[in-house]
Design a protein around this motif. Structure first.
Motif, PDB file in Angstrom:
ATOM      1  N   ALA A 190     -35.600 -19.099 -15.475  1.00 60.09           N
ATOM      2  CA  ALA A 190     -36.019 -19.097 -16.889  1.00 60.09           C
ATOM      3  C   ALA A 190     -35.497 -20.341 -17.610  1.00 60.09           C
ATOM      4  O   ALA A 190     -36.154 -20.875 -18.506  1.00 60.09           O
ATOM      5  N   ASP A 191     -34.305 -20.825 -17.193  1.00 64.04           N
ATOM      6  CA  ASP A 191     -33.766 -22.064 -17.799  1.00 64.04           C
ATOM      7  C   ASP A 191     -34.591 -23.286 -17.396  1.00 64.04           C
ATOM      8  O   ASP A 191     -34.810 -24.195 -18.185  1.00 64.04           O
ATOM      9  N   ALA A 192     -35.036 -23.258 -16.108  1.00 61.13           N
ATOM     10  CA  ALA A 192     -35.721 -24.447 -15.576  1.00 61.13           C
ATOM     11  C   ALA A 192     -37.204 -24.456 -15.894  1.00 61.13           C
ATOM     12  O   ALA A 192     -37.844 -25.497 -15.844  1.00 61.13           O
ATOM     13  N   ALA A 193     -37.759 -23.274 -16.215  1.00 59.36           N
ATOM     14  CA  ALA A 193     -39.224 -23.204 -16.330  1.00 59.36           C
ATOM     15  C   ALA A 193     -39.670 -22.335 -17.497  1.00 59.36           C
ATOM     16  O   ALA A 193     -39.059 -21.307 -17.787  1.00 59.36           O
ATOM     17  N   ASP A 194     -40.734 -22.781 -18.140  1.00 60.33           N
ATOM     18  CA  ASP A 194     -41.449 -21.935 -19.096  1.00 60.33           C
ATOM     19  C   ASP A 194     -42.581 -21.267 -18.329  1.00 60.33           C
ATOM     20  O   ASP A 194     -43.386 -21.952 -17.675  1.00 60.33           O
ATOM     21  N   ILE A 195     -42.641 -19.935 -18.404  1.00 59.39           N
ATOM     22  CA  ILE A 195     -43.688 -19.231 -17.673  1.00 59.39           C
ATOM     23  C   ILE A 195     -44.924 -19.115 -18.573  1.00 59.39           C
ATOM     24  O   ILE A 195     -44.864 -18.529 -19.655  1.00 59.39           O
ATOM     25  N   LEU A 196     -46.025 -19.701 -18.132  1.00 62.00           N
ATOM     26  CA  LEU A 196     -47.261 -19.703 -18.926  1.00 62.00           C
ATOM     27  C   LEU A 196     -48.194 -18.558 -18.539  1.00 62.00           C
ATOM     28  O   LEU A 196     -49.094 -18.215 -19.298  1.00 62.00           O
ATOM     29  N   LEU A 197     -48.020 -18.034 -17.338  1.00 62.37           N
ATOM     30  CA  LEU A 197     -48.817 -16.870 -16.907  1.00 62.37           C
ATOM     31  C   LEU A 197     -48.049 -16.162 -15.806  1.00 62.37           C
ATOM     32  O   LEU A 197     -47.640 -16.794 -14.832  1.00 62.37           O
ATOM     33  N   TRP A 198     -47.834 -14.860 -15.959  1.00 63.40           N
ATOM     34  CA  TRP A 198     -47.252 -14.020 -14.920  1.00 63.40           C
ATOM     35  C   TRP A 198     -47.646 -12.585 -15.261  1.00 63.40           C
ATOM     36  O   TRP A 198     -46.859 -11.856 -15.875  1.00 63.40           O
ATOM     37  N   PRO A 199     -48.876 -12.201 -14.941  1.00 63.11           N
ATOM     38  CA  PRO A 199     -49.407 -10.931 -15.446  1.00 63.11           C
ATOM     39  C   PRO A 199     -48.518  -9.723 -15.182  1.00 63.11           C
ATOM     40  O   PRO A 199     -48.495  -8.790 -15.982  1.00 63.11           O
ATOM     41  N   VAL A 200     -47.760  -9.725 -14.061  1.00 60.98           N
ATOM     42  CA  VAL A 200     -46.954  -8.540 -13.773  1.00 60.98           C
ATOM     43  C   VAL A 200     -45.737  -8.434 -14.698  1.00 60.98           C
ATOM     44  O   VAL A 200     -45.187  -7.356 -14.893  1.00 60.98           O
ATOM     45  N   ALA A 201     -45.337  -9.545 -15.314  1.00 62.64           N
ATOM     46  CA  ALA A 201     -44.087  -9.533 -16.087  1.00 62.64           C
ATOM     47  C   ALA A 201     -44.248  -9.969 -17.537  1.00 62.64           C
ATOM     48  O   ALA A 201     -43.404  -9.645 -18.369  1.00 62.64           O
ATOM     49  N   THR A 202     -45.281 -10.727 -17.850  1.00 61.19           N
ATOM     50  CA  THR A 202     -45.424 -11.241 -19.222  1.00 61.19           C
ATOM     51  C   THR A 202     -46.832 -10.942 -19.736  1.00 61.19           C
ATOM     52  O   THR A 202     -47.731 -10.639 -18.963  1.00 61.19           O
ATOM     53  N   ASP A 203     -47.012 -11.040 -21.044  1.00 64.45           N
ATOM     54  CA  ASP A 203     -48.272 -10.604 -21.647  1.00 64.45           C
ATOM     55  C   ASP A 203     -49.157 -11.787 -22.033  1.00 64.45           C
ATOM     56  O   ASP A 203     -49.712 -11.818 -23.122  1.00 64.45           O
ATOM     57  N   HIS A 204     -49.253 -12.772 -21.153  1.00 61.34           N
ATOM     58  CA  HIS A 204     -50.214 -13.845 -21.427  1.00 61.34           C
ATOM     59  C   HIS A 204     -51.605 -13.378 -21.003  1.00 61.34           C
ATOM     60  O   HIS A 204     -51.747 -12.587 -20.091  1.00 61.34           O
ATOM     61  N   LYS A 205     -52.621 -13.888 -21.677  1.00 66.09           N
ATOM     62  CA  LYS A 205     -53.996 -13.488 -21.378  1.00 66.09           C
ATOM     63  C   LYS A 205     -54.710 -14.615 -20.623  1.00 66.09           C
ATOM     64  O   LYS A 205     -54.387 -15.793 -20.796  1.00 66.09           O
ATOM     65  N   TYR A 206     -55.723 -14.216 -19.817  1.00 64.66           N
ATOM     66  CA  TYR A 206     -56.525 -15.230 -19.137  1.00 64.66           C
ATOM     67  C   TYR A 206     -57.087 -16.228 -20.163  1.00 64.66           C
ATOM     68  O   TYR A 206     -57.174 -17.428 -19.908  1.00 64.66           O
ATOM     69  N   ALA A 207     -57.498 -15.679 -21.323  1.00 66.05           N
ATOM     70  CA  ALA A 207     -58.121 -16.541 -22.342  1.00 66.05           C
ATOM     71  C   ALA A 207     -57.154 -17.640 -22.791  1.00 66.05           C
ATOM     72  O   ALA A 207     -57.583 -18.764 -23.097  1.00 66.05           O
ATOM     73  N   ASP A 208     -55.841 -17.323 -22.811  1.00 62.11           N
ATOM     74  CA  ASP A 208     -54.847 -18.352 -23.195  1.00 62.11           C
ATOM     75  C   ASP A 208     -54.876 -19.489 -22.175  1.00 62.11           C
ATOM     76  O   ASP A 208     -54.787 -20.665 -22.524  1.00 62.11           O
ATOM     77  N   VAL A 209     -54.972 -19.126 -20.895  1.00 60.37           N
ATOM     78  CA  VAL A 209     -54.961 -20.141 -19.844  1.00 60.37           C
ATOM     79  C   VAL A 209     -56.264 -20.939 -19.874  1.00 60.37           C
ATOM     80  O   VAL A 209     -56.263 -22.158 -19.700  1.00 60.37           O
ATOM     81  N   GLU A 210     -57.377 -20.237 -20.118  1.00 58.49           N
ATOM     82  CA  GLU A 210     -58.680 -20.924 -20.161  1.00 58.49           C
ATOM     83  C   GLU A 210     -58.692 -22.052 -21.193  1.00 58.49           C
ATOM     84  O   GLU A 210     -59.322 -23.088 -21.005  1.00 58.49           O
ATOM     85  N   LYS A 211     -57.946 -21.840 -22.299  1.00 57.42           N
ATOM     86  CA  LYS A 211     -57.952 -22.845 -23.368  1.00 57.42           C
ATOM     87  C   LYS A 211     -57.093 -24.071 -23.029  1.00 57.42           C
ATOM     88  O   LYS A 211     -57.169 -25.095 -23.704  1.00 57.42           O
TER      89      LYS A 211
END
Ligand code: SF4
Ligand code: SF4
Length: 318
Positions: free
Chosen positions: A32-53
């Motif tokens: 978590a210190d070394a990386a910002d997680i932009l998508l990890w559906p099992v653990a975080t609530d990012h949406k496909y639409a966020d990645v598409e943009k």
């Protein structure tokens, strides 16, 4: 140093690779210190639409686990490839199809027939099968298309690195994350988080070049914990499997199933294994050979347990 932008995705797989990432325990805080997680559906609530943009190349590294079994897996694989600078096939299913690709021994229509009609617990008097578009009063519902062949990730998009294992061990994952974070990676196309030598090369068990007269299934004998399992008649894939897992199965007195994949330069792990066991069978006549080989339950499913997407054996669907 800028933080890595990381995506972790779960396609056609059991979820073990996602759990394996969490198995690094307290080091997850270092991730978590070394990386910002932009998508990890099992653990975080990012949406496909966020990645598409996102603009192409917005993600530094994508750890993609799972095979490509349906059109949703394919769509996300292509989208993440476009958005990611480095695409990693993470775990056996992404590398070579893994357990889901055992379905390649069956035709698509036979799988649907079995699952939707024939299983004892199925009640489907109208013989309904899944469709990709289903009109309802509110509009049209869409389901991903179920493909007739389970693909490895590199059969769908370009892959930069391969991390084998079902799942990869936490120690190897940590090494890979560190290598990525420090830019200390080999040339693209390499397998990382595994050794270039076989599991047998790092196995502490005693080998005596003993030939065998019969094969056993794991539940049929309690093997000597000091001796080579293959020489005791258990189908251990160690001779044809990359080392690197630390011998997890053999240290539990169970034969290796081959999840770290074939050795460098080996095109087909199953075919290589068939030639290996040919050399240790103690038989003098074709009849004796036949009798010994008859003791192998499900040879294709055993020798190709993790690699049916990439095997020379084409299965039922191609
Ligand atoms: S075949 Fe299996 S048990 Fe025997 S040396 Fe190789 S890894 Fe160890
Ligand atoms: S011993 Fe074989 S099957 Fe078990 S984790 Fe290691 S490579 Fe995979």
């Amino acid at each position: 140093m800028a933080k890595l932008k990381l995506a972790i995705y779960w396609a056609a797989a059991c979820g073990g690779c996602d759990v394996a990432v969490l198995d690094v325990h307290e080091k997850i805080l270092d991730i978590a210190d070394a990386a910002d997680i932009l998508l990890w559906p099992v653990a975080t609530d990012h949406k496909y639409a966020d990645v598409e943009k996102m603009a192409p190349g917005s993600i530094d590294v994508c750890l993609f686990n799972g095979a490509v079994r349906n059109s949703e897996n394919e769509h996300i694989a292509k989208m993440l490839r476009e958005k990611s600078k480095v695409m990693v096939a993470f775990g056996s299913c992404a590398v070579s199809g893994g357990i889901p690709a055992l379905a390649n021994f069956k035709r698509r229509e036979d799988i649907l027939q079995r699952v939707y009609m024939d299983t004892p617990s199925t009640v489907n008097p109208e013989q309904v099968l899944p469709v990709t578009d289903c009109p309802v009063p509110e509009g049209v519902l869409h389901l991903p298309e179920f493909f007739g062949f389970v693909h490895s990730l590199n059969q769908v998009v370009e892959v930069d690195y391969y991390v084998p294992g079902c799942p990869p061990t936490a120690e190897r994952i940590w090494e890979v994350v560190q290598a990525i974070a420090t830019g200390n990676l080999p040339a693209a196309g390499a397998t990382v988080g595994a050794l270039d030598k076989s599991l047998c090369d790092e196995c502490p068990r005693e080998k005596s070049n003993k030939k065998i007269k019969r094969f056993y299934r794991s539940h049929e004998i309690i093997p000597d914990p000091q001796q080579c399992l293959l020489e005791q008649g258990l189908l251990c894939m160690g001779p044809v499997t990359r080392g690197g897992c630390g011998g997890q199965c053999i240290s539990a007195n169970m034969p290796c199933r081959g999840c770290y994949g074939p050795l460098p330069g080996v095109l087909d792990q199953g075919a290589k294994y068939i030639s290996s066991i040919g050399a240790i069978i103690d038989a003098r006549t074709p009849e004796e050979v036949k009798k010994i080989l008859a003791g192998i339950a499900d040879p294709a499913g055993t020798f190709y347990r993790f690699g049916m997407s990439t095997a020379l054996l084409k299965g039922a669907n191609r």
